[in-house]
Design an enzyme around this catalytic site. Structure first.
Site, short mmCIF file in Angstrom:
data_model
loop_
_atom_site.label_atom_id
_atom_site.label_comp_id
_atom_site.label_asym_id
_atom_site.label_seq_id
_atom_site.Cartn_x
_atom_site.Cartn_y
_atom_site.Cartn_z
N ARG A 78 0.85 -1.19 0.00
CA ARG A 78 0.00 0.00 0.00
C ARG A 78 0.89 1.25 0.00
NH1 ARG A 78 -5.13 1.83 -1.02
NH2 ARG A 78 -6.08 2.92 0.72
N THR A 353 -10.12 0.22 -9.52
CA THR A 353 -9.02 -0.54 -8.95
C THR A 353 -8.99 -1.76 -9.81
OG1 THR A 353 -9.29 0.43 -6.80
CG2 THR A 353 -8.51 -1.84 -6.82
N THR A 371 -4.17 -0.70 -7.21
CA THR A 371 -4.93 0.47 -7.62
C THR A 371 -4.12 1.74 -7.69
OG1 THR A 371 -7.00 1.67 -7.14
CG2 THR A 371 -5.61 1.17 -5.27
N SER A 424 -7.78 1.07 3.56
CA SER A 424 -8.25 0.58 2.26
C SER A 424 -9.44 -0.35 2.43
CB SER A 424 -7.11 -0.19 1.59
OG SER A 424 -7.57 -0.81 0.41
N SER A 425 -10.22 -0.49 1.37
CA SER A 425 -11.28 -1.50 1.34
C SER A 425 -10.88 -2.70 0.50
CB SER A 425 -12.56 -0.91 0.75
OG SER A 425 -12.98 0.20 1.49
N GLY A 445 -13.78 -1.32 -6.72
CA GLY A 445 -15.09 -0.74 -6.41
C GLY A 445 -15.09 0.10 -5.15
#
Ligand code: DON
Length: 544
Positions: A78, A353, A371, A424-425, A445
């Site tokens: 990340r 993403t 992403t 983050s998701s 998404g």
């Protein structure tokens, strides 16, 4: 074109990605004897070249890996806030959020993690030479590739914003109006990739490319330094693992919220008998919505980068706590979100993403979501290098309670700090059934990623869908705030909307939710791909 594997065929290895050219690169590596990690490395580079809206070397992501012997790993690559970042950097003097600053241009970019992540995973598990894994992407960039109709539309639609932020880029330079099958060549990107091929990680985080990144960012008002780039490190983290019935799930820990959220959702769901509830029925949508509402309330309050914030992970995953969250569930009425805050945990404080799934012949499985955040990230190209920088800084909470571009509100746990990773998701996930690899799944998404993953797992294990049928199935989503159930437009029987409104829900339609690329292992151990028709996603396999 969305294409999937043929149902009758028996596949022993498979690659499912968001772009046909990237799937081809991945399957070619597997055919040459590379393993799933080799193929993942080649696919990540290839997606950066041919799926610019989300594939990247200027962004970041997460990998969940399960090797053929069942050992599990996660890699966090990340992005991080630059060292000069500060909590209020997106606020004006009155304390109002200057939204655009975290979305477009130099200040929006976090320190990219993808290239470090590629080198870390390759050093630990790769079997082929890095130069052979990056070469297909260099060739795609130099010789060009055919763009899809959807890509042509995306380039054309963003002409104005690219012109404003990065007028000197390959899309605008080469073609005023793109159409399907046009060839896009990116010589500057090929040269940037060659610097990585020839100098390793330093070919990105130091030298000419690093200087170009910092110059482009500085010229666009940003604060990233050469030191920030040189210091970037991806991190191996302990996976979040749990059980749902006789299935085990392996997913991403913080700074992703996906693993903890899935853990809570599966644990809540186990109390209900889905056998008696029809797929996408009123009862189903109501139950899943009420679970999602409670889980996202916790996500937004309690989750952030655990290296900076004491994330109360054990409490959030405590079975009594999880059950208590559903104590006020009412099958007849919506529990409106203003009545649900995050639980007290004591003692602690645009579909852009991309996800891809790979299983090799030995049974090694890779689940990667990566992403630039928004479509084409910050829209800022690195001058002379042909690649885009992310706008991941918008995933921080710029101000407590203020929604970001996905409508997610956050708090202290996800406040901006120097060198911190933004929440983050992204939820790359692997499922086991009875100790064997069962499913590799994930989605883009934004905030809808977690619920898309949940619905696909349930589609397969509770509703016996094959992988492609599951991916095709209509999706809905709730995220606590705003207090709305989002439905994919024209995919649901609208009588259910009226019934949900009677229970007190509010409804909103939107174009599409998520883009799931997944692989399922069938009873006979052959593989079944699900490539999302919502994009250009493509499943390619190697026959037994
Ligand atoms: O990490 C996250 O949660 C977001 N940056 C993901 C963004 C995304 O999925 C964009 N697609 N709609």
């Amino acid at each position: 074109m969305a294409c999937s594997s043929n149902e009758q065929d028996k596949y022993k290895a498979m690659v499912v990605t968001a772009h046909p050219a990237a799937s081809q690169v991945g399957i070619d590596i597997l055919k040459k004897g590379g393993n799933a990690i080799d193929a993942a490395v080649a696919v990540e580079y290839a997606l950066a070249v041919c799926y610019h809206s989300a594939g990247n070397i200027g962004g970041g992501g997460f990998m969940v890996y399960r090797d053929k012997d069942g050992h599990t790993y996660t890699l966090d690559f990340r992005e991080k806030a630059p060292s000069k970042a500060s909590r209020d950097m997106y606020l004006d003097e009155e304390g109002n959020v200057l939204k655009n600053l975290s979305i477009h241009g130099g200040l929006a970019a976090g320190v990219p993690g993808s290239v470090d992540g590629i080198f870390q995973k390759h050093a630990r598990f790769g079997s082929m030479k890095m130069e052979d894994l990056i070469q297909p992407a260099i060739d795609l960039a130099r010789n060009g590739f055919h763009i899809t109709a959807k890509q042509a539309k995306r380039f054309n639609d963003r002409r104005e914003i690219f012109n404003k932020i990065s007028p000197n880029n390959n899309y605008l330079r080469q073609n005023p109006t793109w159409k399907e099958d046009d060839i896009l060549k990116q010589e500057d990107f090929a040269l940037a990739l060659e610097r990585i091929r020839d100098n390793g990680k330093a070919g990105f985080y130091e030298g000419e490319t690093a200087e170009a990144i910092v110059n482009s960012i500085t010229n666009a008002g940003g604060i990233m330094s050469l030191e920030d780039l040189k210091n970037y490190k991806s991190i191996w983290r302990d996976p979040i693992e749990g059980h749902y019935k006789n299935y085990k799930f392996i997913s991403m820990p913080p700074p992703s919220s996906g693993g903890v959220a899935l853990y809570q959702m599966f644990n809540m769901l186990e109390q209900y008998d889905l056998d008696s509830i029809q797929h996408n029925s009123l009862e189903y949508i109501h139950l899943i919505t009420e679970i999602e509402r409670r889980v996202y309330a916790d996500r937004n309050e309690h989750l952030g980068d655990a290296d900076f914030w004491n994330v109360p992970q054990d409490q959030l995953m405590d079975s009594l706590y999880i059950l208590s969250r559903m104590a006020n569930y009412n099958p007849n009425y919506a529990t409106r979100s203003h009545l649900i805050s995050a639980g007290d945990v004591y003692g602690m404080e645009s579909e852009e993403t991309t996800h891809f799934s790979i299983v090799d012949e030995q049974g090694n499985a890779v689940s990667i979501t990566t992403t630039l955040n928004s479509s084409y990230g910050s829209k800022l190209f690195v001058d002379g290098c042909g690649f885009l920088l992310n706008n991941e800084m918008d995933d921080f909470s710029s101000k407590p309670g203020e929604p970001n571009q996905y409508g997610l509100v956050g708090n202290e746990a996800n406040a901006i700090e120097p060198n911190k990773r933004m929440l983050s998701s992204m939820t790359p996930t692997i499922m086991e059934k009875d100790g064997h690899l069962f499913m590799v799944v994930g989605s883009p998404g934004g905030s809808t990623i977690i619920t898309s993953v949940l619905q696909n797992v349930l589609n397969v294990i509770e509703y016996n869908m094959d992988m492609q049928t599951s991916v095709n199935a209509p999706r809905f989503h709730h995220q606590w705030l705003p207090d709305l159930i989002y439905f994919e437009k024209e995919r649901f029987d609208t009588t259910v909307y009226g019934q949900l409104k009677e229970k007190g829900h509010s409804i909103k339609e939107r174009s599409s939710i998520g883009r799931v690329d997944a692989i399922k292992v069938k009873e006979d151990r052959s593989l079944e791909g699900g490539a999302d028709y919502r994009g250009d996603d493509t499943a390619l396999g190697i026959l037994k």
